[in-house]
Write an enzyme that holds these catalytic residues in place. Structure first.
Site, PDB file in Angstrom:
ATOM      1  N   ASP A   1      86.593  95.533  95.177  1.00  0.00           N
ATOM      2  CA  ASP A   1      87.249  94.261  95.491  1.00  0.00           C
ATOM      3  C   ASP A   1      88.396  94.457  96.473  1.00  0.00           C
ATOM      4  OD1 ASP A   1      89.085  95.590  94.020  1.00  0.00           O
ATOM      5  OD2 ASP A   1      89.316  94.070  92.459  1.00  0.00           O
TER       6      ASP A   1
ATOM      7  N   CYS B   1      90.269  98.967  95.299  1.00  0.00           N
ATOM      8  CA  CYS B   1      89.737 100.077  94.487  1.00  0.00           C
ATOM      9  C   CYS B   1      90.696 101.258  94.442  1.00  0.00           C
ATOM     10  CB  CYS B   1      88.362 100.514  94.982  1.00  0.00           C
ATOM     11  SG  CYS B   1      88.329 101.056  96.693  1.00  0.00           S
TER      12      CYS B   1
END
Length: 208
Positions: A13, A16
């Site tokens: 997303d 990370c």
């Protein structure tokens, strides 16, 4: 500790790196917001050290940029987080099998480990056995006198070698990706980032 080194997958997303560090340090995969604030605060507090030449952009602009949940972290952020936690962070690169060690010059007594595939960071953990629940994970390791973390280091390297053999990495200059949202094809990290910035789409799949 007997066991195996495993790759703990962190959601893709754009945060990370922060969530992988959060898991390795605190067993928490939702630390991105907090750690972005930590980094922005650290950078803002020392504009001489974190100058435009070092950051690649003016100090204030960088602080706003790193707080944005869509922006990716890298070496600068890892070195700041190593100091924040007072532990070394080892980042293993699958493609080159190189290990970059952050916080090494501080002689910290503990180390956490990440693995990087060219686009994405996951956490590495020592698990008592294959398939064991994550609550049994050991993610912090004592640094020995020889500045290694003992046998765990060998286990980690074997995992990285195995991932490399399976080609579980992305050659970011030349890989081809398809946008999972609109199915358009792009080549290389530069085009992927440009597409993401234009459309807001961040769900890419590699295809060959």
């Amino acid at each position: 500790m007997e066991g195996i080194v495993v790759r703990r997958v962190i959601p893709s997303d754009n945060s990370c790196l922060f969530n992988a560090v959060g898991y390795a340090m605190d067993h928490d995969k939702n630390k991105a917001y907090e750690l972005r604030q930590v980094i922005a605060g650290t950078v803002a507090s020392d504009p001489e050290k974190y100058n435009e030449a070092f950051l690649g952009k003016p100090n204030g602009e960088y602080c706003n940029w790193i707080r944005d949940s869509e922006k990716w972290g890298g070496a600068i952020e890892l070195s700041i987080l190593a100091d924040y936690y007072g532990r070394e962070i080892a980042a293993y690169d699958i493609q080159t099998m190189r290990c970059d060690l952050y916080g090494q010059d501080r002689k910290y007594s503990e180390r956490a480990m990440l693995i990087y595939d060219g686009l994405h960071y996951d956490a590495l953990a020592m698990s008592p056995f294959e398939g064991a629940p994550e609550e049994f994970d050991q993610t912090i390791f004592a640094v020995q006198k020889d500045r290694t973390i003992g046998p765990v280091e060998g286990h980690a390297l074997n995992l990285v070698k195995e991932q490399q053999r399976k080609r579980s990495y992305t050659d970011t200059a030349n890989f081809t990706l398809r946008c999972g949202v609109c199915q358009i094809g792009v080549i290389g990290q530069k085009e992927a980032v440009e597409h993401a910035q234009t459309t807001g789409h961040v769900n890419f799949q590699e295809y060959r």
